[in-house]
Design a protein around this motif. Structure first.
Motif, PDB file in Angstrom:
ATOM      1  N   TRP A  29       0.632  -1.228  -0.261  1.00  0.00           N
ATOM      2  CA  TRP A  29      -0.123  -0.003  -0.060  1.00  0.00           C
ATOM      3  C   TRP A  29       0.940   1.122   0.112  1.00  0.00           C
ATOM      4  CZ3 TRP A  29      -5.117  -0.934  -0.553  1.00  0.00           C
ATOM      5  CH2 TRP A  29      -5.761  -2.049  -0.156  1.00  0.00           C
ATOM      6  N   VAL A  30       0.180   2.345  -0.614  1.00  0.00           N
ATOM      7  CA  VAL A  30       0.821   3.821  -0.770  1.00  0.00           C
ATOM      8  C   VAL A  30       0.015   4.759   0.476  1.00  0.00           C
ATOM      9  CG1 VAL A  30       1.464   5.782  -1.834  1.00  0.00           C
ATOM     10  CG2 VAL A  30       1.794   3.230  -2.858  1.00  0.00           C
ATOM     11  N   ILE A  31       0.450   5.409   1.329  1.00  0.00           N
ATOM     12  CA  ILE A  31       0.120   6.178   2.378  1.00  0.00           C
ATOM     13  C   ILE A  31       0.049   7.402   1.651  1.00  0.00           C
ATOM     14  CG2 ILE A  31       0.188   7.297   4.339  1.00  0.00           C
ATOM     15  CD1 ILE A  31      -0.114   3.930   4.519  1.00  0.00           C
ATOM     16  N   GLY A  32      -1.240   8.165   1.563  1.00  0.00           N
ATOM     17  CA  GLY A  32      -1.257   9.371   0.988  1.00  0.00           C
ATOM     18  C   GLY A  32      -0.456  10.466   1.910  1.00  0.00           C
ATOM     19  N   GLU A  33      -0.065  11.581   1.176  1.00  0.00           N
ATOM     20  CA  GLU A  33       0.930  12.446   1.885  1.00  0.00           C
ATOM     21  C   GLU A  33      -0.025  13.455   2.799  1.00  0.00           C
ATOM     22  OE1 GLU A  33       3.453  14.261  -0.670  1.00  0.00           O
ATOM     23  OE2 GLU A  33       4.492  12.385  -1.020  1.00  0.00           O
ATOM     24  N   HIS A  34      -1.252  13.881   2.284  1.00  0.00           N
ATOM     25  CA  HIS A  34      -2.166  14.828   2.774  1.00  0.00           C
ATOM     26  C   HIS A  34      -3.412  14.256   3.424  1.00  0.00           C
ATOM     27  CE1 HIS A  34       0.310  16.813  -0.294  1.00  0.00           C
ATOM     28  NE2 HIS A  34       0.416  17.731   0.751  1.00  0.00           N
ATOM     29  N   ALA A  35      -4.056  14.806   4.282  1.00  0.00           N
ATOM     30  CA  ALA A  35      -5.319  14.743   5.073  1.00  0.00           C
ATOM     31  C   ALA A  35      -6.386  15.355   4.211  1.00  0.00           C
ATOM     32  CB  ALA A  35      -5.335  14.991   6.409  1.00  0.00           C
ATOM     33  N   PHE A  36      -7.410  14.501   4.151  1.00  0.00           N
ATOM     34  CA  PHE A  36      -8.686  15.288   3.236  1.00  0.00           C
ATOM     35  C   PHE A  36      -9.825  15.167   4.251  1.00  0.00           C
ATOM     36  CE2 PHE A  36      -5.677  13.573  -0.006  1.00  0.00           C
ATOM     37  CZ  PHE A  36      -5.894  14.352  -0.826  1.00  0.00           C
ATOM     38  N   GLN A  37     -10.866  15.981   3.938  1.00  0.00           N
ATOM     39  CA  GLN A  37     -12.186  16.082   4.686  1.00  0.00           C
ATOM     40  C   GLN A  37     -13.188  15.672   3.739  1.00  0.00           C
ATOM     41  OE1 GLN A  37     -12.564  19.943   7.064  1.00  0.00           O
ATOM     42  NE2 GLN A  37     -11.491  20.600   5.322  1.00  0.00           N
ATOM     43  N   LEU A  38     -13.749  14.628   4.602  1.00  0.00           N
ATOM     44  CA  LEU A  38     -15.181  13.925   3.769  1.00  0.00           C
ATOM     45  C   LEU A  38     -16.230  14.847   4.817  1.00  0.00           C
ATOM     46  CD1 LEU A  38     -14.597  10.281   3.797  1.00  0.00           C
ATOM     47  CD2 LEU A  38     -14.507  11.942   1.806  1.00  0.00           C
ATOM     48  N   PRO A  39     -17.189  15.815   3.838  1.00  0.00           N
ATOM     49  CA  PRO A  39     -18.137  16.355   4.596  1.00  0.00           C
ATOM     50  C   PRO A  39     -19.402  15.649   4.461  1.00  0.00           C
ATOM     51  CG  PRO A  39     -17.780  17.231   2.414  1.00  0.00           C
ATOM     52  CD  PRO A  39     -16.656  16.036   2.600  1.00  0.00           C
ATOM     53  N   GLU A  40     -20.159  15.813   5.511  1.00  0.00           N
ATOM     54  CA  GLU A  40     -21.519  15.468   5.969  1.00  0.00           C
ATOM     55  C   GLU A  40     -22.253  15.762   4.483  1.00  0.00           C
ATOM     56  OE1 GLU A  40     -25.498  15.743   8.564  1.00  0.00           O
ATOM     57  OE2 GLU A  40     -23.531  16.177   9.186  1.00  0.00           O
ATOM     58  N   TYR A  41     -23.046  14.828   3.871  1.00  0.00           N
ATOM     59  CA  TYR A  41     -23.883  15.229   2.906  1.00  0.00           C
ATOM     60  C   TYR A  41     -24.909  16.198   3.338  1.00  0.00           C
ATOM     61  CZ  TYR A  41     -27.369  15.240  -0.973  1.00  0.00           C
ATOM     62  OH  TYR A  41     -28.262  15.764  -1.827  1.00  0.00           O
ATOM     63  N   ASN A  42     -25.107  17.508   2.201  1.00  0.00           N
ATOM     64  CA  ASN A  42     -26.186  18.361   2.698  1.00  0.00           C
ATOM     65  C   ASN A  42     -26.586  19.018   1.486  1.00  0.00           C
ATOM     66  OD1 ASN A  42     -27.524  20.560   3.436  1.00  0.00           O
ATOM     67  ND2 ASN A  42     -26.022  21.332   4.927  1.00  0.00           N
ATOM     68  N   LYS A  43     -27.822  18.992   1.112  1.00  0.00           N
ATOM     69  CA  LYS A  43     -28.710  19.470  -0.071  1.00  0.00           C
ATOM     70  C   LYS A  43     -28.186  20.989  -0.385  1.00  0.00           C
ATOM     71  CE  LYS A  43     -32.645  16.975  -0.204  1.00  0.00           C
ATOM     72  NZ  LYS A  43     -34.216  16.746  -0.130  1.00  0.00           N
ATOM     73  N   ASN A  44     -27.619  21.513   0.713  1.00  0.00           N
ATOM     74  CA  ASN A  44     -27.028  23.049   0.562  1.00  0.00           C
ATOM     75  C   ASN A  44     -25.652  22.838   0.761  1.00  0.00           C
ATOM     76  OD1 ASN A  44     -26.080  25.576   0.629  1.00  0.00           O
ATOM     77  ND2 ASN A  44     -27.652  26.212   2.234  1.00  0.00           N
ATOM     78  N   PRO A  45     -24.788  22.936  -0.060  1.00  0.00           N
ATOM     79  CA  PRO A  45     -23.032  22.583  -0.012  1.00  0.00           C
ATOM     80  C   PRO A  45     -22.815  23.711   0.668  1.00  0.00           C
ATOM     81  CG  PRO A  45     -23.844  23.230  -2.285  1.00  0.00           C
ATOM     82  CD  PRO A  45     -25.200  23.233  -1.742  1.00  0.00           C
ATOM     83  N   PHE A  46     -23.334  24.990   0.783  1.00  0.00           N
ATOM     84  CA  PHE A  46     -22.771  26.020   1.612  1.00  0.00           C
ATOM     85  C   PHE A  46     -22.915  25.989   3.183  1.00  0.00           C
ATOM     86  CE2 PHE A  46     -23.328  27.388  -2.833  1.00  0.00           C
ATOM     87  CZ  PHE A  46     -22.158  27.483  -3.139  1.00  0.00           C
ATOM     88  N   GLU A  47     -23.666  25.246   3.667  1.00  0.00           N
ATOM     89  CA  GLU A  47     -23.877  25.021   5.022  1.00  0.00           C
ATOM     90  C   GLU A  47     -22.966  24.135   5.673  1.00  0.00           C
ATOM     91  OE1 GLU A  47     -27.652  23.353   7.590  1.00  0.00           O
ATOM     92  OE2 GLU A  47     -28.288  24.597   6.027  1.00  0.00           O
ATOM     93  N   ASN A  48     -22.137  24.584   6.660  1.00  0.00           N
ATOM     94  CA  ASN A  48     -21.433  24.031   7.382  1.00  0.00           C
ATOM     95  C   ASN A  48     -21.979  22.716   8.107  1.00  0.00           C
ATOM     96  OD1 ASN A  48     -19.258  25.448   6.593  1.00  0.00           O
ATOM     97  ND2 ASN A  48     -19.217  26.797   8.238  1.00  0.00           N
ATOM     98  N   LYS A  49     -21.272  21.411   7.905  1.00  0.00           N
ATOM     99  CA  LYS A  49     -21.747  20.388   8.565  1.00  0.00           C
ATOM    100  C   LYS A  49     -20.430  19.709   9.029  1.00  0.00           C
ATOM    101  CE  LYS A  49     -26.201  20.437   8.226  1.00  0.00           C
ATOM    102  NZ  LYS A  49     -27.271  20.325   9.335  1.00  0.00           N
TER     103      LYS A  49
END
Length: 90
Positions: A29-49
């Motif tokens: 396996w190769v480990i990614g160099e960066h962390a990413f964010q998986l956001p909670e699904y929301n119909k309004n993509p601009f609302e923070n979840k």
């Protein structure tokens, strides 16, 4: 955000089983160099979840990818400010 790849490797080594790719049965396996964010699904993509900080772990042969929680394996800081405002590090 850059991650501490050694922490991810140590975390995976402590697991009861070595990860085996479900597509090609490879165990390299190769480990990614960066962390990413998986956001909670929301119909309004601009609302923070809720977001989940994750690190990709990629099969060295076929590219199959799974994610490890970046906080669970101590690969990023658990500092609440880092998680809310993002890292200034590139």
């Amino acid at each position: 955000m850059k991650v501490n790849q050694d922490e991810v490797i140590n975390y995976l080594k402590k697991q009861p089983k070595v990860p085996v790719c479900p597509l090609c049965t490879n165990s390299k396996w190769v480990i990614g160099e960066h962390a990413f964010q998986l956001p909670e699904y929301n119909k309004n993509p601009f609302e923070n979840k809720t977001v989940y900080p994750v690190i990709p772990v990629i099969c060295d042969v076929c590219g199959y990818t799974f994610f490890v929680n970046a906080l669970s394996c101590n690969a990023v800081s658990a500092d609440k400010g880092d998680l809310e405002n993002g890292s200034k590090e590139n």
